[in-house]
Design an enzyme around this catalytic site. Structure first.
Site, PDB file in Angstrom:
ATOM      1  N   LYS A  83       0.849  -1.205   0.000  1.00 43.40           N
ATOM      2  CA  LYS A  83       0.000   0.000   0.000  1.00 43.40           C
ATOM      3  C   LYS A  83       0.876   1.244   0.000  1.00 43.40           C
ATOM      4  CE  LYS A  83       0.814   1.372   4.490  1.00 43.40           C
ATOM      5  NZ  LYS A  83       1.665   2.517   4.833  1.00 43.40           N
TER       6      LYS A  83
ATOM      7  N   ASP B 232      -2.190  -1.178  10.908  1.00 45.45           N
ATOM      8  CA  ASP B 232      -2.365  -1.189   9.450  1.00 45.45           C
ATOM      9  C   ASP B 232      -3.011  -2.481   8.935  1.00 45.45           C
ATOM     10  OD1 ASP B 232      -1.244   1.227   8.961  1.00 45.45           O
ATOM     11  OD2 ASP B 232       0.567   0.466   7.981  1.00 45.45           O
TER      12      ASP B 232
ATOM     13  N   SER C   7       2.535  -5.954   7.471  1.00 39.09           N
ATOM     14  CA  SER C   7       1.099  -5.964   7.815  1.00 39.09           C
ATOM     15  C   SER C   7       0.306  -6.731   6.761  1.00 39.09           C
ATOM     16  CB  SER C   7       0.565  -4.532   7.903  1.00 39.09           C
ATOM     17  OG  SER C   7       1.237  -3.810   8.902  1.00 39.09           O
TER      18      SER C   7
END
Ligand code: C5P
Length: 282
Positions: free
Chosen positions: A12, A140, A107
């Site tokens: 991300k 996250d 994460s």
């Protein structure tokens, strides 16, 4: 018959990140826009007799209990109604997401492990249970259950779906150094009175310790990025481009020894669901 499940764990970026203040639990109150990228690690969870094991092709990736995949396995094991420590599975991580870069690799691996181990151990996880498990692993992690474009508030773990951002080519520049997330927030707290124009409130305090960050953001803007910023707590910097050729030209312009430069694309929620699904492999 050996059984194995393979799953992709996507990176991300944070299109924006506002730090609203320190909380009493040691975290910071955030308002951030997460965006999934096509760049991904691949996890393969293989059933085989013996103690639980993590094998990673990247030296810097921990293979012990400090890997969030380990803690995801412990929680899933308990959810499967088993006692003691997880066993009889080996998890191989093909690491392509740079570590300590603000790209959410650890994460995302944890969320991918939740999906894969739930499939392998046939655990029916409700959405609420999956969210709770994810949030216990890190602020996250819940974002990586659904991906796409999402607003994160609270610690970043309270999510609201947003309409998919316009598709973009993304040039990621990862300096030779990483940044630890607690350090970034400490640096933010130390100069909380500074005002910054950046889309990411952590960018100026991190750049104060690592000037290369600001230079890279400026370089990506000069190359024509429609937006350029540091991702999360750094050290990666991203530039968004409409055209692939422009993203590739920017990548060439900023490449230097010791840096990793990656050209990838944004990934929308539907793509995330389709490509991130756990699959049975031989
Ligand atoms: O949840 P996670 O383990 O990823 O967070 C790592 C560290 O980052 C926290 O211990 C905290 O120091 C910092 N952090 C924060 N506020 C957030 C998220 C992370 O201060 N919203």
């Amino acid at each position: 018959m050996t059984r194995a499940i393979r799953v992709r764990a996507f990176a991300k970026i944070n299109l924006s990140l506002q730090v609203l203040g320190a909380r009493s639990d040691g975290y910071h109150e955030l308002r951030t826009t997460f965006q999934s990228l096509a760049l991904h690690d691949t996890l393969t969870c293989r059933a085989r007799p013996g103690p639980f094991q993590i094998v990673c092709d990247e030296e810097a990736c921990p293979s012990g209990e400090s890997n969030l995949v380990w803690r995801a396995a412990e929680r899933l094991w308990a959810s499967a109604g088993r006692r003691g420590l997880p066993r009889d599975v080996a998890v191989r991580i093909n690491k392509r997401i740079p570590i300590a870069a603000g790209l959410g690799g650890g994460s995302s691996d944890a969320a991918a492990a939740i999906r894969a181990l739930a499939a392998l151990w046939r655990v029916e996880l409700s959405t609420a249970r999956a969210r709770k498990t994810a949030a216990a692993l890190g602020a996250d992690v819940p974002f990586f259950l659904d991906g796409g474009t999402a607003l994160g508030v609270g610690r970043g773990d309270v999510l609201r779906r947003l309409a998919d951002a316009p598709p973009a080519w993304v040039t990621l520049v990862v300096p030779a150094f990483g940044v630890s997330t607690p350090d970034a927030y400490r640096w933010f707290d130390a100069d909380a009175n500074e005002v910054s124009e950046a889309a990411n409130d952590l960018e100026a305090p991190v750049a104060a310790h690592h000037p290369e960050i600001a230079h890279l953001v400026a370089a990506l803007r000069r190359e024509g990025a429609s937006q350029a910023a540091m991702s999360g707590s750094g050290s990666a910097v991203f530039g968004l481009f409409t055209r692939r050729a422009a993203a590739a030209a920017a990548a060439r312009a900023v490449s230097a020894r010791g840096r990793r430069v990656i050209v990838t694309r944004t990934l929308d929620r539907a793509g995330y669901a389709r490509l991130g699904r756990a699959r049975r492999v031989r």
